[in-house]
Design an enzyme around this catalytic site. Structure first.
Site, PDB file in Angstrom:
ATOM      1  N   GLY A  33     -22.101  70.694  41.953  1.00 25.71           N
ATOM      2  CA  GLY A  33     -22.960  70.910  40.806  1.00 25.71           C
ATOM      3  C   GLY A  33     -23.055  72.385  40.454  1.00 25.71           C
ATOM      4  CG  PHE A  35     -22.167  66.844  36.345  1.00 25.42           C
ATOM      5  CD1 PHE A  35     -21.550  65.738  35.791  1.00 25.42           C
ATOM      6  CD2 PHE A  35     -22.438  66.833  37.708  1.00 25.42           C
ATOM      7  CE1 PHE A  35     -21.199  64.643  36.569  1.00 25.42           C
ATOM      8  CE2 PHE A  35     -22.108  65.748  38.495  1.00 25.42           C
ATOM      9  CZ  PHE A  35     -21.480  64.641  37.928  1.00 25.42           C
ATOM     10  N   GLY A  36     -20.369  70.133  34.512  1.00 28.98           N
ATOM     11  CA  GLY A  36     -19.848  70.951  33.426  1.00 28.98           C
ATOM     12  C   GLY A  36     -18.896  72.031  33.886  1.00 28.98           C
ATOM     13  CB  THR A  38     -15.951  77.660  35.642  1.00 33.65           C
ATOM     14  OG1 THR A  38     -15.813  77.560  37.058  1.00 33.65           O
ATOM     15  CG2 THR A  38     -15.988  79.125  35.249  1.00 33.65           C
ATOM     16  CB  CYS A  39     -15.934  75.867  30.655  1.00 32.57           C
ATOM     17  SG  CYS A  39     -15.935  76.186  28.885  1.00 32.57           S
ATOM     18  CG  HIS A 439      -5.976  87.135  -2.646  1.00 37.16           C
ATOM     19  ND1 HIS A 439      -5.675  88.263  -1.911  1.00 37.16           N
ATOM     20  CD2 HIS A 439      -6.549  87.573  -3.800  1.00 37.16           C
ATOM     21  CE1 HIS A 439      -6.032  89.334  -2.589  1.00 37.16           C
ATOM     22  NE2 HIS A 439      -6.563  88.950  -3.747  1.00 37.16           N
TER      23      HIS A 439
END
Length: 455
Positions: A33, A35-36, A38-39, A439
């Site tokens: 833990g 969760f998720g 390193t990012c 442009h």
């Protein structure tokens, strides 16, 4: 011993492998833990949220260039930190809770290591849990490298894992390392009010970038920070809050906080990979084939623990490949690492895809280059930009792009047409002349550079 059909080690990109297609299986996710990975928790997402905050602060400081009278009262660091991590910590908690409420997923909190072929022990807060699985996905990521001189000194230091959660910006932050993590966090803390010293062993910062970008960014960094290049540390002395970093040129950098940002290393050494028959490369990365299969039957790997491109978008692509190949072993798909883009969220932004000019020289390629400055296009005038540029490299024979390198505002977005062209095999004349290019817009710096190529 608890049996699962599938065990996923890692709740970062590994967790993305699992969706409703696996609902007929008994699946386990193992992670210490949160969760998720390193990012979400200590890497690309919080650093970019804080980098944008830094951009806003620097924009106020530079408002006079646009005839706007503005004064920056300050960057409320603790409020910014709490805003960022308050959101991300909730995301991590919700991600874990969602898995725990799943009908087919079991969450095991702890550190996993192999005891044999597809057998593991998880050392968690409630003791050991032993698991066996028909298939295993290894996605345990990487961690910051800390040189022995720092690690063995007994003195405090920060890494990218910890520094963004500091209570206050350090008065003087010395950053050891000159790569993308060092560049981004130097930008963040400089905007927050810290005095920055960067110590880098190479002659320029961001040395792996194209030489034009590396040299230009180093010049820009020197105008903002105390930059020491071509030197390495020989010792760390002092006491907490009063550190002395000794350098091999005889100089000493005194600071209250040290950030170590010299690179990352795969976490393969934490899982007893050899007991599972999982081969490793010399640099510690797990050996995988094009289908993300390791040398151990039934074991896949993805992300920083194995990839040559330790980037979140690459890990996500590899997760999709693993998910397909777990479901369709008779019809596997392969991971393509062609045309992998990357960006550095400094000020200005930097983005790249493909080969650098120095790599093309080393490989003896018959190529041509072109450079356009942001100051050469109308939107660059609007931005009052004086430092940004786009460099493109193409093969004379195929007339296809070999690389693109951008330093300037919105670089991470501007480069995307080059990524698409390189991924789909679109040649330079087609990319430059067939689609309309808005442009004025920042993308014209890329369009005009393409038109300048001698093909």
């Amino acid at each position: 011993m608890r049996h699962h059909d599938l065990v996923v080690l890692g709740a970062g990109s590994g967790n993305a492998v699992i969706d409703d297609r696996f609902a007929h299986l008994d699946v386990a996710v193992v992670d210490q833990g949160p969760f998720g990975g390193t990012c979400l928790n200590r890497g690309c997402i919080p650093s970019k949220m804080l980098a944008h905050t830094a951009d806003v602060a620097d924009g106020v400081r530079e408002a006079g260039r646009f005839d706007v009278d503005a004064t920056l009262a300050g960057l409320r660091w603790s409020d910014a930190r709490d805003r960022v991590f308050g959101r991300l910590d909730r995301q991590a908690a919700d991600g874990e809770q969602g898995r725990r409420e799943s009908d087919f997923v079991t969450v095991h909190r702890g550190r996993a290591r192999f005891t044999g072929e597809r057998t593991l022990v998880v050392e968690g807060p409630r003791g050991e849990v032993r698991l066996e699985a028909d298939q295993v996905v290894v996605a345990v990521g990487s961690r910051p490298v800390v040189p022995p001189i720092v690690r063995d000194s007994g003195l405090p230091y920060e890494t990218s894992d910890t520094v963004m959660r500091l209570g206050t910006p350090p008065p003087h932050l010395v950053v050891l390392g000159g790569g993308y993590i060092a560049a981004e966090l130097a930008h963040v803390f400089h905007a927050a009010g810290s005095r920055i010293t960067i110590v880098e062993k190479h002659g320029t910062l961001l040395a792996p970038q194209d030489e034009s970008v590396s040299r230009a960014y180093t010049r820009i960094a020197r105008s903002r920070f105390d930059v020491r290049t071509g030197v390495e540390p020989t010792g760390l002395e002092g006491e907490p809050g009063r550190l002395r970093l000794l350098l091999d040129d005889g100089s000493v950098v005194e600071a209250d906080t040290l950030l170590v940002a010299v690179g990352r290393t795969p976490n393969s050494d934490t899982i007893d990979a050899g007991r599972a028959g999982i081969a490793l490369r010399e640099d510690g990365r797990i050996v995988v084939d094009a289908h993300q299969r390791t040398t151990a039957p039934g074991v896949f790997a993805l992300g920083d623990v194995c990839t040559p491109f330790p980037l979140k978008h690459v890990a996500n692509r590899e997760a999709r490949v693993v998910a397909h190949n777990l479901q369709h072993p008779g019809d596997p798909t392969a991971t393509s690492h062609d045309a992998v883009p990357a960006a550095v969220f400094t000020r200005p932004q930097i983005a790249q895809v493909g080969r650098t000019e120095q790599e093309c020289r080393e490989q003896g390629l018959d190529c041509t280059t072109a450079v356009r400055r942001y100051a050469d296009v109308a939107y660059g005038w609007a931005l009052e930009d004086t430092t940004g540029f786009c460099k493109v490299i193409a093969d004379r024979g195929t007339r296809r792009l070999l690389g693109a390198h951008i330093l300037g505002p919105q670089a991470a977005t501007v480069i995307q047409p080059a990524v698409v062209a390189m991924s789909l095999g679109i040649d330079v004349p087609t990319l430059a002349r067939v689609p309309y290019w808005i442009h004025p817009a920042p993308t014209e710096v890329l369009a005009n550079a393409l038109l300048d190529l001698d093909l």
